[in-house]
Design a protein around this motif. Structure first.
Motif, mmCIF file in Angstrom:
data_model
loop_
_atom_site.group_PDB
_atom_site.id
_atom_site.type_symbol
_atom_site.label_atom_id
_atom_site.label_comp_id
_atom_site.label_asym_id
_atom_site.label_seq_id
_atom_site.Cartn_x
_atom_site.Cartn_y
_atom_site.Cartn_z
ATOM 1 N N ASN A 208 0.835 -1.194 0.000
ATOM 2 C CA ASN A 208 0.000 0.000 0.000
ATOM 3 C C ASN A 208 0.872 1.248 0.000
ATOM 4 N N GLN A 209 0.493 2.230 -0.798
ATOM 5 C CA GLN A 209 1.352 3.401 -0.970
ATOM 6 C C GLN A 209 1.570 4.157 0.328
ATOM 7 N N ASP A 210 0.532 4.268 1.165
ATOM 8 C CA ASP A 210 0.659 5.005 2.425
ATOM 9 C C ASP A 210 1.679 4.352 3.355
ATOM 10 N N TRP A 211 1.637 3.007 3.435
ATOM 11 C CA TRP A 211 2.582 2.314 4.304
ATOM 12 C C TRP A 211 3.970 2.254 3.674
ATOM 13 N N ALA A 212 4.038 2.119 2.357
ATOM 14 C CA ALA A 212 5.336 2.061 1.680
ATOM 15 C C ALA A 212 6.122 3.347 1.888
ATOM 16 N N LYS A 213 5.432 4.489 1.946
ATOM 17 C CA LYS A 213 6.110 5.766 2.168
ATOM 18 C C LYS A 213 6.757 5.825 3.550
ATOM 19 N N LYS A 214 6.176 5.121 4.514
ATOM 20 C CA LYS A 214 6.692 5.157 5.882
ATOM 21 C C LYS A 214 7.853 4.190 6.102
ATOM 22 N N LEU A 215 7.990 3.182 5.246
ATOM 23 C CA LEU A 215 9.041 2.184 5.420
ATOM 24 C C LEU A 215 10.396 2.785 5.053
ATOM 25 N N VAL A 216 11.305 2.841 6.028
ATOM 26 C CA VAL A 216 12.608 3.474 5.788
ATOM 27 C C VAL A 216 13.781 2.532 6.019
ATOM 28 N N LYS A 239 13.264 -3.037 -1.553
ATOM 29 C CA LYS A 239 13.541 -1.808 -2.305
ATOM 30 C C LYS A 239 12.611 -1.658 -3.509
ATOM 31 N N GLU A 240 12.074 -2.776 -3.986
ATOM 32 C CA GLU A 240 11.090 -2.682 -5.054
ATOM 33 C C GLU A 240 9.804 -2.018 -4.562
ATOM 34 N N ILE A 241 9.507 -2.209 -3.273
ATOM 35 C CA ILE A 241 8.341 -1.552 -2.685
ATOM 36 C C ILE A 241 8.671 -0.113 -2.317
ATOM 37 N N GLN A 242 9.848 0.089 -1.713
ATOM 38 C CA GLN A 242 10.286 1.427 -1.294
ATOM 39 C C GLN A 242 11.771 1.551 -1.622
ATOM 40 N N PRO A 243 12.110 2.282 -2.694
ATOM 41 C CA PRO A 243 13.522 2.393 -3.107
ATOM 42 C C PRO A 243 14.433 3.012 -2.060
ATOM 43 N N CYS A 244 13.876 3.745 -1.106
ATOM 44 C CA CYS A 244 14.699 4.435 -0.101
ATOM 45 C C CYS A 244 15.011 3.583 1.114
ATOM 46 N N VAL A 245 14.626 2.307 1.108
ATOM 47 C CA VAL A 245 14.863 1.443 2.267
ATOM 48 C C VAL A 245 16.365 1.292 2.506
ATOM 49 N N LEU A 246 16.782 1.463 3.750
ATOM 50 C CA LEU A 246 18.179 1.311 4.141
ATOM 51 C C LEU A 246 18.339 -0.012 4.881
ATOM 52 N N ALA A 247 19.215 -0.888 4.380
ATOM 53 C CA ALA A 247 19.450 -2.192 5.000
ATOM 54 C C ALA A 247 20.533 -2.067 6.069
ATOM 55 N N VAL A 248 20.238 -2.534 7.275
ATOM 56 C CA VAL A 248 21.172 -2.470 8.400
ATOM 57 C C VAL A 248 21.296 -3.868 8.989
ATOM 58 N N TYR A 249 22.516 -4.314 9.230
ATOM 59 C CA TYR A 249 22.749 -5.635 9.788
ATOM 60 C C TYR A 249 23.297 -5.505 11.213
ATOM 61 N N CYS A 250 23.010 -6.510 12.032
ATOM 62 C CA CYS A 250 23.330 -6.472 13.458
ATOM 63 C C CYS A 250 24.848 -6.467 13.672
ATOM 64 N N PHE A 251 25.361 -5.395 14.296
ATOM 65 C CA PHE A 251 26.810 -5.297 14.531
ATOM 66 C C PHE A 251 27.313 -6.360 15.506
#
Length: 425
Positions: A208-216, A239-251
């Motif tokens: 959904n576009q509203d939720w996709a905008k919130k996914l960071v 990223k196909e849903i939200q291109p701005c998604v930042l992937a973070v892995y557990c340090f």
């Protein structure tokens, strides 16, 4: 005369409980009060109060106000018992003896809602309220991140735990959404499991576009081998849903996997690891050997310590515990293996002889002591990085201290070998 509430929700009384579902011409006050306090009427009131009608909140407030103080107090006491069972992961059957304990302590919990089925009903509504509250917080938040963590249950079936992290009222919250089984451990299956969990528990569609905008953001613990490939693949699919998604892995997970990779490059470590595993299974698979080991502890006046396995989800803590238990029980293990060596069982005789040969090697014992010292230092750094209250300054200071201690150990080893540390590149 009928009870509209009981008929509306189909609550029929069972046993000798008073029922107004089918109607009655008995208008005595005692009869009406008995029905008001019955479990069927209480269930109907609960369903009505938690229904998803447009005026659900107003109905709930009205229902609470109209309930008698005695009934409300009983429900509150029962609710706390249900809630603590759910929070601590105890089985629902424990609720019955908790009710008996409340009676012995003089707590008024009433005669109704004292069964496993009632506990299941309350637990369901507690979960529904928590899901509704979490969704409301996410709707008010401008951004949120999704975190997934893989696990394997007792039946060796893969599953994914899904969390959401968001800011609410100036504070960062991380809450679990649910657990979803995955048939295949690949990026597409994991991504589908995440979407299915969010949709089932929170009625939240990432597409959904509203939720996709919130996914960071997307967080994962995958850091090596197939885990890294899966995590990277899931991040690309999100990223196909939200291109701005930042992937973070557990340090901290990266850190412990780095420890593991370095240890596995040392041949003597691999021998020690196999030795610890062999000793663990030697006593785990044979009650006779285990009882003989306990007798050896008793004869040497040493506190019994059972050998523990190496590995598992908490790899560093498991290795540390296995090494410490090995050193504490070393005299008893050697004595027990000597006695097994003299037995008539050829299989046990051969296995005990092989383990004893390894245990009596000076290099193995020295390396185990050295490994315990190193792991004790590394585990401190690992715990600090996993502590939510640790700041970047705390992690950096602990890292510098860890490196200094490792340099000291390295210098001592060089000096024992007759090598000058200052002349070594």
């Amino acid at each position: 005369m009928f009870c509209d509430l009981c008929r509306k929700h189909g609550m029929k009384s069972r046993g000798n409980q008073v029922s107004l579902f089918y109607g009655t011409d008995n208008f005595r006050t005692e009869f009406l009060n008995a029905h008001h306090l019955s479990e069927a009427h209480a269930r109907a009131s609960l369903v009505e109060a938690t229904s998803g009608s447009p005026v659900g909140r107003a109905t709930t407030e009205l229902m609470v106000r109209t309930m008698s103080k005695v009934t409300l107090g009983r429900v509150e006491n029962l609710f706390r018992s249900y809630h603590v069972i759910t929070k601590t992961g105890h089985p629902l059957k424990d609720f019955i003896w908790m009710c008996t304990l409340d009676d012995m302590k003089g707590i008024d919990i009433g005669p109704v809602f004292r069964t496993n089925k009632s506990a299941r009903t309350f637990t369901y509504f507690i979960a529904e309220v928590e899901r509704r509250t979490l969704r409301e917080k996410l709707e008010k938040s401008k951004f949120f991140s999704v975190i997934s963590d893989g696990l394997t249950d007792s039946s060796i079936q893969e599953a994914e735990r899904v969390y959401v992290q968001f800011a609410h009222a100036g504070k960062v919250h991380c809450q679990i959404v649910g657990v979803q089984m995955v048939e295949k451990k690949d990026p597409l299956s994991i991504k589908n499991a995440i979407e299915k969990t969010l949709e089932r528990n929170l009625q939240l569609r990432l597409s959904n576009q509203d939720w996709a905008k919130k996914l960071v953001g997307f967080g994962s613990d995958g850091a090596s081998g197939s885990e890294a490939e899966n995590s990277s693949g899931v991040a690309l699919l999100l990223k196909e849903i939200q291109p701005c998604v930042l992937a973070v892995y557990c340090f901290p997970h990266h850190l412990e996997l780095s420890y593991k990779a370095v240890f596995q490059s040392v041949l003597l470590y691999n021998h020690v690891r196999d030795l610890l595993q062999s000793i663990y299974y030697f006593y785990r698979n044979s009650p006779l050997h285990k009882s003989s080991l306990m007798a050896a502890f008793k004869g040497l006046h040493i506190r019994p310590v059972v050998p523990s396995p190496v590995g598992g989800g908490r790899w560093l803590q498991g290795l540390q515990a296995a090494l410490q238990n090995f050193l504490k029980g070393y005299p008893a293990i050697v004595q027990q293996l000597h006695s097994t060596d003299e037995s008539r069982n050829d299989t046990s005789h051969q296995k005990a002889k092989e383990l004893l040969d390894f245990l009596l090697q000076a290099d193995v014992v020295k390396f185990v002591h050295f490994l315990v010292d190193v792991i004790n230092i590394l585990s401190i750094l690992s715990r600090v990085t996993q502590n939510r209250n640790s700041s970047i300054a705390d992690v950096f200071a602990t890292l510098e201290s860890t490196l200094d201690m490792l340099r000291i150990y390295q210098t001592r080893i060089w000096r024992r070998r007759g090598v000058c540390p200052d002349c070594t590149l």
